[in-house]
Design a protein around this motif. Structure first.
Motif, PDB file in Angstrom:
ATOM      1  N   UNK A  67      -5.983  -1.153   2.871  1.00 30.04           N
ATOM      2  CA  UNK A  67      -6.178  -2.130   1.794  1.00 30.04           C
ATOM      3  C   UNK A  67      -6.781  -1.448   0.569  1.00 30.04           C
ATOM      4  N   UNK A  68      -7.719  -0.549   0.787  1.00 29.15           N
ATOM      5  CA  UNK A  68      -8.322   0.182  -0.327  1.00 29.15           C
ATOM      6  C   UNK A  68      -7.315   1.102  -1.008  1.00 29.15           C
ATOM      7  N   UNK A  69      -6.428   1.712  -0.230  1.00 29.52           N
ATOM      8  CA  UNK A  69      -5.372   2.552  -0.807  1.00 29.52           C
ATOM      9  C   UNK A  69      -4.441   1.699  -1.659  1.00 29.52           C
ATOM     10  N   UNK A  70      -4.065   0.532  -1.157  1.00 30.33           N
ATOM     11  CA  UNK A  70      -3.160  -0.350  -1.905  1.00 30.33           C
ATOM     12  C   UNK A  70      -3.777  -0.831  -3.212  1.00 30.33           C
ATOM     13  N   UNK A  71      -5.093  -1.021  -3.222  1.00 31.07           N
ATOM     14  CA  UNK A  71      -5.757  -1.482  -4.445  1.00 31.07           C
ATOM     15  C   UNK A  71      -6.125  -0.324  -5.370  1.00 31.07           C
ATOM     16  N   UNK A  72      -5.851   0.909  -4.939  1.00 32.63           N
ATOM     17  CA  UNK A  72      -6.117   2.069  -5.784  1.00 32.63           C
ATOM     18  C   UNK A  72      -7.540   2.583  -5.696  1.00 32.63           C
ATOM     19  N   UNK A  73      -8.309   2.112  -4.713  1.00 32.08           N
ATOM     20  CA  UNK A  73      -9.701   2.526  -4.575  1.00 32.08           C
ATOM     21  C   UNK A  73      -9.912   3.673  -3.603  1.00 32.08           C
ATOM     22  N   UNK A  74      -8.851   4.152  -2.961  1.00 32.94           N
ATOM     23  CA  UNK A  74      -8.962   5.257  -2.007  1.00 32.94           C
ATOM     24  C   UNK A  74      -7.693   6.101  -2.076  1.00 32.94           C
ATOM     25  N   UNK A  75      -7.827   7.342  -1.653  1.00 30.71           N
ATOM     26  CA  UNK A  75      -6.682   8.261  -1.650  1.00 30.71           C
ATOM     27  C   UNK A  75      -5.891   8.092  -0.350  1.00 30.71           C
ATOM     28  N   UNK A  76      -4.606   8.383  -0.426  1.00 33.70           N
ATOM     29  CA  UNK A  76      -3.732   8.326   0.746  1.00 33.70           C
ATOM     30  C   UNK A  76      -4.195   9.368   1.753  1.00 33.70           C
TER      31      UNK A  76
END
Length: 120
Positions: A67-76
């Protein structure tokens, strides 16, 4: 690419994901994804879509990170997340249309026509 090692509870669904609108012949046959990416999308796509849309709450650390990756708050960090972002990029980017013919017909302007013998 990082291999995917996740708990049994993460991304659990009771059916496979098929996008008949964008991939009527299946994701594996599209050429857009590797076989591993297509397998992950088919197996976990229903859960990924629900998590990305916010209609399903994350229950594990892996889901929360997704969810954080999808929102741009975490790296893949794994192949599953990379495959989902690749899928989203493909379906949200308009398809380019290529043709051998131009878009507009080029017409010679009568005022600028010149005699081939007048060339320098």
């Amino acid at each position: 690419m990082t291999n995917l090692a996740m708990s049994q509870e993460s991304f659990s669904v009771d059916r496979n994901f098929y996008d008949d609108r964008n991939y009527p012949r299946g994701m594996k046959r599209s050429g857009d994804f590797t076989l591993a990416e297509a397998e992950y999308l088919e197996r976990y796509g229903v859960a990924l879509m629900a998590l990305a849309a916010g209609t399903r709450l994350p229950v594990t650390e892996e889901e929360q990170h997704f969810v954080e990756v999808c929102s741009g708050n975490a790296a893949v960090s794994n192949t599953l997340e990379r495959a989902w972002l690749k899928y989203q990029n493909i379906i949200l980017t308009p398809k380019q249309f290529h043709t051998l013919f131009g878009r507009t017909k080029v017409e010679a302007d009568e005022d600028t026509e010149s005699d081939p013998d007048d060339l320098d």
